[in-house]
Design a protein around this motif. Sequence first.
Motif, short mmCIF file in Angstrom:
data_model
loop_
_atom_site.label_atom_id
_atom_site.label_comp_id
_atom_site.label_asym_id
_atom_site.label_seq_id
_atom_site.Cartn_x
_atom_site.Cartn_y
_atom_site.Cartn_z
N VAL A 12 -2.04 -34.28 -5.31
CA VAL A 12 -3.34 -35.45 -4.49
C VAL A 12 -4.36 -34.32 -3.76
CG1 VAL A 12 -3.46 -37.81 -3.03
CG2 VAL A 12 -1.47 -37.47 -4.09
N ASN A 13 -4.15 -34.24 -2.47
CA ASN A 13 -5.00 -33.56 -1.98
C ASN A 13 -5.14 -32.15 -2.18
OD1 ASN A 13 -4.67 -35.50 0.34
ND2 ASN A 13 -2.38 -33.83 0.71
N LEU A 14 -6.74 -31.88 -2.99
CA LEU A 14 -7.36 -30.86 -3.52
C LEU A 14 -7.96 -29.86 -2.94
CD1 LEU A 14 -7.73 -32.85 -7.24
CD2 LEU A 14 -6.03 -31.51 -6.43
N THR A 15 -7.90 -28.87 -3.44
CA THR A 15 -8.51 -27.28 -2.20
C THR A 15 -10.14 -27.92 -3.08
OG1 THR A 15 -8.44 -26.19 -3.97
CG2 THR A 15 -6.88 -25.85 -2.42
N VAL A 16 -10.80 -27.03 -2.20
CA VAL A 16 -12.44 -27.55 -2.94
C VAL A 16 -12.30 -26.79 -4.09
CG1 VAL A 16 -14.98 -26.34 -2.67
CG2 VAL A 16 -13.39 -27.21 -0.62
N GLU A 21 -13.05 -26.93 -10.08
CA GLU A 21 -12.34 -27.04 -11.54
C GLU A 21 -12.61 -28.16 -12.44
OE1 GLU A 21 -8.03 -26.12 -13.55
OE2 GLU A 21 -7.95 -25.43 -11.30
N VAL A 22 -11.83 -29.79 -11.83
CA VAL A 22 -11.61 -30.57 -12.20
C VAL A 22 -12.98 -31.20 -12.42
CG1 VAL A 22 -11.13 -32.98 -11.67
CG2 VAL A 22 -9.85 -31.07 -11.56
N THR A 23 -14.31 -31.02 -11.73
CA THR A 23 -15.57 -31.95 -11.71
C THR A 23 -16.33 -30.93 -12.60
OG1 THR A 23 -16.51 -31.14 -9.94
CG2 THR A 23 -15.65 -33.05 -9.43
N SER A 24 -15.71 -29.58 -12.81
CA SER A 24 -16.90 -28.65 -13.16
C SER A 24 -16.25 -29.03 -15.04
CB SER A 24 -17.28 -27.17 -13.14
OG SER A 24 -15.52 -26.54 -13.76
N LYS A 25 -15.64 -29.09 -15.20
CA LYS A 25 -15.18 -29.82 -17.12
C LYS A 25 -15.18 -30.72 -16.82
CE LYS A 25 -11.77 -26.14 -17.45
NZ LYS A 25 -11.57 -25.63 -18.56
N GLY A 26 -15.93 -31.95 -16.30
CA GLY A 26 -16.24 -33.33 -16.62
C GLY A 26 -18.00 -32.50 -16.65
N ALA A 27 -17.93 -31.88 -15.60
CA ALA A 27 -20.02 -32.21 -15.94
C ALA A 27 -21.03 -31.04 -16.88
CB ALA A 27 -20.70 -31.17 -14.06
N ASP A 58 -32.07 -28.17 -24.29
CA ASP A 58 -31.91 -27.19 -23.83
C ASP A 58 -31.73 -26.84 -22.82
OD1 ASP A 58 -31.20 -26.74 -26.77
OD2 ASP A 58 -32.76 -25.66 -27.06
N SER A 59 -32.53 -27.36 -22.14
CA SER A 59 -32.75 -26.73 -20.45
C SER A 59 -31.61 -28.03 -19.23
CB SER A 59 -33.76 -27.39 -19.36
OG SER A 59 -33.74 -28.88 -20.12
N TYR A 60 -30.70 -28.51 -20.28
CA TYR A 60 -29.35 -29.02 -19.16
C TYR A 60 -28.48 -27.73 -18.17
CZ TYR A 60 -30.86 -33.36 -20.94
OH TYR A 60 -31.26 -35.09 -21.14
N VAL A 61 -28.21 -28.02 -17.07
CA VAL A 61 -27.78 -26.96 -16.20
C VAL A 61 -26.52 -28.30 -15.78
CG1 VAL A 61 -29.03 -25.27 -16.23
CG2 VAL A 61 -29.53 -27.22 -14.72
N THR A 62 -25.76 -27.04 -14.97
CA THR A 62 -24.69 -28.28 -14.00
C THR A 62 -24.49 -26.79 -12.67
OG1 THR A 62 -23.36 -26.34 -15.87
CG2 THR A 62 -23.06 -29.03 -15.98
N GLY A 63 -23.82 -27.13 -11.79
CA GLY A 63 -23.59 -26.25 -10.96
C GLY A 63 -24.07 -27.39 -9.37
N THR A 123 -8.09 -32.48 -17.60
CA THR A 123 -7.95 -31.67 -16.12
C THR A 123 -7.64 -31.45 -15.17
OG1 THR A 123 -10.54 -31.16 -17.44
CG2 THR A 123 -9.45 -30.50 -15.01
N LEU A 124 -7.45 -33.31 -14.48
CA LEU A 124 -6.53 -32.76 -13.53
C LEU A 124 -5.45 -33.66 -13.52
CD1 LEU A 124 -6.50 -34.03 -10.58
CD2 LEU A 124 -6.91 -36.31 -10.82
N THR A 125 -4.87 -33.83 -14.84
CA THR A 125 -3.30 -33.85 -14.76
C THR A 125 -2.66 -32.76 -15.08
OG1 THR A 125 -3.60 -35.92 -16.14
CG2 THR A 125 -2.04 -34.73 -16.88
#
Length: 134
Positions: A12-16, A21-27, A58-63, A123-125
């Motif tokens: 349940v308690n995830l590291t940063v 890893e989880v949020t970047s896949k969603g992003a 083409d200008s969308y970015v994640t981070g 990804t979380l699963t």
Amino acid sequence: MDSWLDQVGGLVNLTVEEREEVTSKGAETLKKELSVATKQAGHYNPHRKEGKLKHLADSYVTGNLDGTKEDGNTAVGFETKDANHARIARFLNDGTIKMKGDSFYDKAIIASKEKTYATIHDTLTALQQRKANK
């Protein structure tokens, strides 16, 4: 009982890094969906000579957002190196006095919510299964 609690707490308690890893896949999923929606809304001309200025789609970015601490969150936005694409997108989405908006961005966020959450869930699963099998 203590070993079980340690195991459950680790799932349940995830590291940063794990949260990132989880949020970047969603992003990434949201980024792809926004790019497709921008093209489908008619805000893309494949025959335009690109030059220095990229297409809006083409200008969308994640981070990570500038000036924020790294806490595992991942943002989706527009690249600002060659132009302020966010301003352009806002005009197209919301409209101006002389131009009616088409809400393409708002509609894309709503339409992609289910797919983005499904990616995050998968990804979380997978991450929790990896941690449980250690």
